[in-house]
Design a protein around this motif. Structure first.
Motif, short mmCIF file in Angstrom:
data_model
loop_
_atom_site.label_atom_id
_atom_site.label_comp_id
_atom_site.label_asym_id
_atom_site.label_seq_id
_atom_site.Cartn_x
_atom_site.Cartn_y
_atom_site.Cartn_z
N MET A 40 88.17 47.98 39.87
CA MET A 40 88.95 47.76 41.09
C MET A 40 88.93 49.02 41.96
O MET A 40 88.75 48.93 43.18
N GLN A 45 90.41 49.08 45.43
CA GLN A 45 91.56 48.25 45.10
C GLN A 45 92.36 48.88 43.97
O GLN A 45 91.92 49.85 43.35
N LYS A 46 93.52 48.32 43.72
CA LYS A 46 94.33 48.77 42.59
C LYS A 46 95.18 47.61 42.09
O LYS A 46 95.31 46.59 42.79
N SER A 185 94.57 42.22 45.11
CA SER A 185 93.32 42.88 45.49
C SER A 185 93.48 43.74 46.73
O SER A 185 92.51 44.11 47.37
N MET A 186 94.73 44.04 47.09
CA MET A 186 94.96 44.86 48.27
C MET A 186 94.35 46.24 48.11
O MET A 186 94.50 46.88 47.07
N SER A 187 93.65 46.71 49.12
CA SER A 187 93.06 48.05 49.03
C SER A 187 94.16 49.09 49.08
O SER A 187 95.21 48.88 49.67
N GLN A 188 93.89 50.25 48.49
CA GLN A 188 94.88 51.32 48.49
C GLN A 188 95.22 51.75 49.91
O GLN A 188 96.36 51.99 50.25
#
Length: 198
Positions: A40, A45-46, A185-188
């Protein structure tokens, strides 16, 4: 990697049969989860965050009572149980909790008070506790939970990775009906931007 075939049991045998599913056997769940988290990160992602928010029904259990604690899971819009086994109330001060999706479980009285609080409505309880970190299982897996029980997580289940030494699965029906989640799946960068705009 070794695989096993698991049978999941139809919730409506007259309409659709039991289903056999292939599951990867995961010997080291911490390493497996770390690998997924690393993948991820490579994609910016995180893990997501979620909190158990659904109001549940709860009542005192009766010693010796049989409770339908079979874990539910949805596959192709059909409902299945992960096992055929139901449980018996073995402790006199146990509470029977029913989730919005109908799944039931037995909670000892002293533990119940740390997990739920009364609402203004009789028999309705609000969950306590904060956010969990979770990732979505990308495949069917079988692993040993930290308390020694074998656990099956079908593709789409939420894996609680808040503590990598105590990972457990929340099947899709329970997760969708009892948790409020941020996008997994939201990007940092996007998440930081949202936080800064609050």
């Amino acid at each position: 990697m070794e695989t096993v075939t698991k049978t999941i049991y139809s919730a409506n045998a007259e309409e659709y049969p039991n289903l056999d599913v292939e599951c990867k056997v995961v010997e080291d769940m911490e390493a497996y989860a770390n690998g997924l988290i690393e993948d991820m990160k490579q994609n910016g992602q995180k893990p997501g965050k979620a909190r158990k928010t659904a109001i549940v029904d709860a009542r005192a259990g009766v010693l010796g009572e049989e409770v339908d604690t079979r874990v539910r899971v949805s596959v192709d819009d059909k409902l299945y149980f992960l096992s055929e086994t139901k449980n018996i109330v073995k402790n006199g001060n146990s509470m029977i909790v029913t989730n919005p999706d109908g799944e039931q479980y037995i909670v000892k009285g002293e533990k119940f008070g740390t997990k739920y609080e009364k609402t203004e409505n009789e028999g309705k309880y609000r969950p306590l506790g904060g956010d969990i970190d979770y990732i979505i299982a990308p495949e069917n897996i079988v692993f040993q939970a930290s308390w020694g029980e074998e656990m099956t997580a079908l593709k789409g289940a939420a894996l609680n990775v808040s503590d990598l030494k105590d990972i457990y699965a929340i099947q899709n029906t329970a997760f969708e009906s009892t948790y409020t989640a941020k996008q997994s799946s939201m990007s940092q960068d996007k998440e930081e931007s949202l936080e800064n705009s609050k």
